[in-house]
Design a protein around this motif. Structure first.
Motif, PDB file in Angstrom:
ATOM      1  N   CYS A  42       0.819  -1.221   0.000  1.00 64.49           N
ATOM      2  CA  CYS A  42       0.000   0.000   0.000  1.00 64.49           C
ATOM      3  C   CYS A  42       0.849   1.266   0.000  1.00 64.49           C
ATOM      4  O   CYS A  42       0.358   2.337  -0.388  1.00 64.49           O
ATOM      5  N   SER A  44       3.041   1.929  -1.970  1.00 63.39           N
ATOM      6  CA  SER A  44       3.265   2.300  -3.372  1.00 63.39           C
ATOM      7  C   SER A  44       1.964   2.639  -4.093  1.00 63.39           C
ATOM      8  O   SER A  44       1.967   2.852  -5.304  1.00 63.39           O
ATOM      9  N   ALA A  45       0.856   2.690  -3.349  1.00 65.77           N
ATOM     10  CA  ALA A  45      -0.439   3.012  -3.965  1.00 65.77           C
ATOM     11  C   ALA A  45      -0.475   4.478  -4.379  1.00 65.77           C
ATOM     12  O   ALA A  45       0.363   5.288  -3.970  1.00 65.77           O
ATOM     13  N   GLU A  46      -1.463   4.795  -5.187  1.00 63.15           N
ATOM     14  CA  GLU A  46      -1.611   6.167  -5.678  1.00 63.15           C
ATOM     15  C   GLU A  46      -1.698   7.147  -4.514  1.00 63.15           C
ATOM     16  O   GLU A  46      -2.398   6.925  -3.543  1.00 63.15           O
ATOM     17  N   LYS A  47      -0.980   8.254  -4.643  1.00 67.44           N
ATOM     18  CA  LYS A  47      -0.981   9.272  -3.589  1.00 67.44           C
ATOM     19  C   LYS A  47      -1.840  10.479  -3.946  1.00 67.44           C
ATOM     20  O   LYS A  47      -2.027  11.368  -3.130  1.00 67.44           O
ATOM     21  N   LYS A  48      -2.388  10.521  -5.130  1.00 64.44           N
ATOM     22  CA  LYS A  48      -3.150  11.691  -5.571  1.00 64.44           C
ATOM     23  C   LYS A  48      -4.581  11.657  -5.040  1.00 64.44           C
ATOM     24  O   LYS A  48      -5.560  11.633  -5.770  1.00 64.44           O
ATOM     25  N   ARG A  87      -7.696   5.018   2.318  1.00 65.14           N
ATOM     26  CA  ARG A  87      -7.871   4.577   0.944  1.00 65.14           C
ATOM     27  C   ARG A  87      -8.615   3.251   0.907  1.00 65.14           C
ATOM     28  O   ARG A  87      -8.411   2.388   1.766  1.00 65.14           O
ATOM     29  N   CYS A  99      -5.051  -4.528  -9.691  1.00 64.35           N
ATOM     30  CA  CYS A  99      -5.619  -3.406  -8.942  1.00 64.35           C
ATOM     31  C   CYS A  99      -6.534  -2.606  -9.863  1.00 64.35           C
ATOM     32  O   CYS A  99      -6.091  -2.092 -10.897  1.00 64.35           O
ATOM     33  N   SER A 101      -8.821   0.004  -8.678  1.00 62.04           N
ATOM     34  CA  SER A 101      -9.004   1.407  -8.294  1.00 62.04           C
ATOM     35  C   SER A 101      -8.466   1.662  -6.899  1.00 62.04           C
ATOM     36  O   SER A 101      -8.357   0.742  -6.083  1.00 62.04           O
ATOM     37  N   VAL A 102      -8.140   2.927  -6.648  1.00 57.58           N
ATOM     38  CA  VAL A 102      -7.780   3.419  -5.324  1.00 57.58           C
ATOM     39  C   VAL A 102      -8.662   4.627  -5.061  1.00 57.58           C
ATOM     40  O   VAL A 102      -8.558   5.648  -5.743  1.00 57.58           O
ATOM     41  N   ARG A 103      -9.562   4.491  -4.103  1.00 55.86           N
ATOM     42  CA  ARG A 103     -10.510   5.571  -3.803  1.00 55.86           C
ATOM     43  C   ARG A 103     -10.348   6.065  -2.367  1.00 55.86           C
ATOM     44  O   ARG A 103      -9.881   5.321  -1.490  1.00 55.86           O
ATOM     45  N   GLN A 139     -14.427   3.498 -10.213  1.00 56.67           N
ATOM     46  CA  GLN A 139     -14.069   4.884  -9.922  1.00 56.67           C
ATOM     47  C   GLN A 139     -15.223   5.655  -9.272  1.00 56.67           C
ATOM     48  O   GLN A 139     -15.103   6.851  -9.022  1.00 56.67           O
TER      49      GLN A 139
END
Length: 412
Positions: A42, A44-48, A87, A99, A101-103, A139
């Motif tokens: 986690c 390395s998951a999206e930070k945005k 997240r 993977c 999505s990351v919400r 998303q």
């Protein structure tokens, strides 16, 4: 704390910020799941994601990416987890792990569940709210579904997706309509401490098992809120040489796919208690206690109702017990067990730091306060103070009378 989930021929272990998943080579639904090793971190998951701020508008502390909750979907085709950086991460597991999505979630979550139809994820958080997220639209934004006045600790969905069941710190189990969660169907009331786990029995879908910090597990007809059975677990959870009952809670309840067994694991205790459900009396019958030499992180049943135990021992990190001749006996040299154990040993750093000798529930118990003892103490203090004032006043009065009867004349 490391956690284990099994679904069909898949296994998933979460520890710290990492997810390790593996195929077990078992036959499930006509398909054979091969090794299919997958590792996800986690960190390395999206930070945005949107910045989270407190009530004063200041940026909140960044989490450590620790995974807080996870769950497979009913078929095992999807897997979801949440971490302490708020997240929700959704994975597809077929034909291979991916993977989707990351919400962002509003607050740190305590539990999640995927509906039987595999179309929505329900997430419970520390503020007492439940949000839903779409699976078919990875998303899609979150939608607030229901709320409690206290922290939510667990939730479950009935096998027919008709009811959502939530448990909170204030002893309540609430049953609501899944299609309209504001519509409360019933309350299951009877626990005297926080409710730690919920499980709808797969072979008796009208019954719910709940566990609590009051050292009981209870069986409910949850649609009506009627208590069917209460099992006192306190006598089986004492330290050697300690006669006093100690506070504890159940950290995991797992149900077999067949055979009508449930496994109960206490937090910080290396013992697994197995109960059998008697269909005739609709009661849970206490069964075997499996004592282990090392601490137990988690338990789960596989598709053939074998009991898997994840323990704090690198040499034998995974154990399997199977029912034979009426007793749960350890099964050795199973290919699926060796496969998962080898993956965990090869990535043992992901398990480091998971051993916690303190109970994760220690701050959830009610603070005991003896009002009568406090009142009596204050009353004695007031009486003593009054006596001291009277004694001092009497001494001052005696001194004044002495001065009047024997006035001091100035020397010439």
């Amino acid at each position: 704390m490391a956690k284990l989930s099994l679904c069909g021929g898949r296994a998933a272990v979460t520890a710290g910020s990492r997810l390790l998943a593996s195929g077990l080579g078992a036959v499930a639904g006509g398909e054979r799941y091969t090794n299919n090793f997958f590792l996800y971190d986690c960190s390395s998951a999206e930070k945005k994601l949107p910045d989270h701020k407190d009530e004063d508008g200041l940026a909140m502390a960044v989490g450590s990416d620790t995974i807080l909750a996870h769950a497979f979907s009913s078929s095992g085709s999807f897997f979801a987890l949440t971490d302490d950086n708020k997240r929700l991460i959704l994975f597809r597991t077929v034909p291979s792990w991916q993977c989707l999505s990351v919400r962002s979630v509003a607050r740190r979550c305590t539990a999640l569940v995927i509906t039987t139809a595999e179309d929505r994820i329900f997430v419970a958080d520390k503020s007492g709210d439940v949000y839903s997220f779409s699976v078919t639209d990875p998303q899609g934004e979150a939608r607030l579904e229901l709320g409690h006045l206290s922290m939510l600790l667990h939730l479950a969905v009935s096998p027919d997706d008709q009811y959502i069941i939530t448990a909170d710190r204030d002893e309540k189990v609430r049953v609501s309509l899944l299609a309209a969660p504001h519509n409360i169907v019933s309350f299951c009331l009877g626990h005297t401490e926080f409710v730690s786990q919920l499980l709808v029995l797969p072979w008796a879908p009208d019954l719910l098992v709940s566990s609590s910090g009051d050292q009981t597990i209870k069986l409910w007809e949850y649609v009506t809120g009627r208590e069917v059975q209460s099992c006192d677990l306190s006598t089986s959870h004492r330290q050697d040489g300690d006669e006093d009952k100690q506070r504890f809670a159940v950290s995991r309840i797992a149900a077999s796919c067949s055979g009508s067994h449930i496994a109960v694991l206490f937090d910080c205790v290396p013992t697994v208690h197995v109960f059998q459900f008697d269909a005739a009396s609709r009661q849970l019958l206490p069964g075997q206690e499996i004592s282990l030499e090392h601490g137990v992180w988690d338990v789960a049943f596989d598709a053939s109702s074998g009991l898997w135990i994840l323990q704090e021992d690198k040499d034998e990190v995974v154990l399997i017990y199977r029912l034979a001749d009426g007793k749960w006996q350890r099964s050795l040299n199973e290919e699926s067990m060796e496969r998962l154990s080898n993956h965990l040993r090869d990535n043992w750093t992901l398990m480091e730091g998971c051993s916690d000798t303190e109970s994760p529930f220690r701050n959830l118990y009610k603070a005991s306060y003896d009002n009568m003892a406090h009142y009596l103490q204050k009353k004695e203090e007031r009486i003593l103070e009054q006596k001291q004032k009277k004694r001092k006043g009497a001494q001052q009065e005696t001194t004044q009378q002495t001065k009047v009867l024997h006035p001091v004349t100035p020397s010439s």
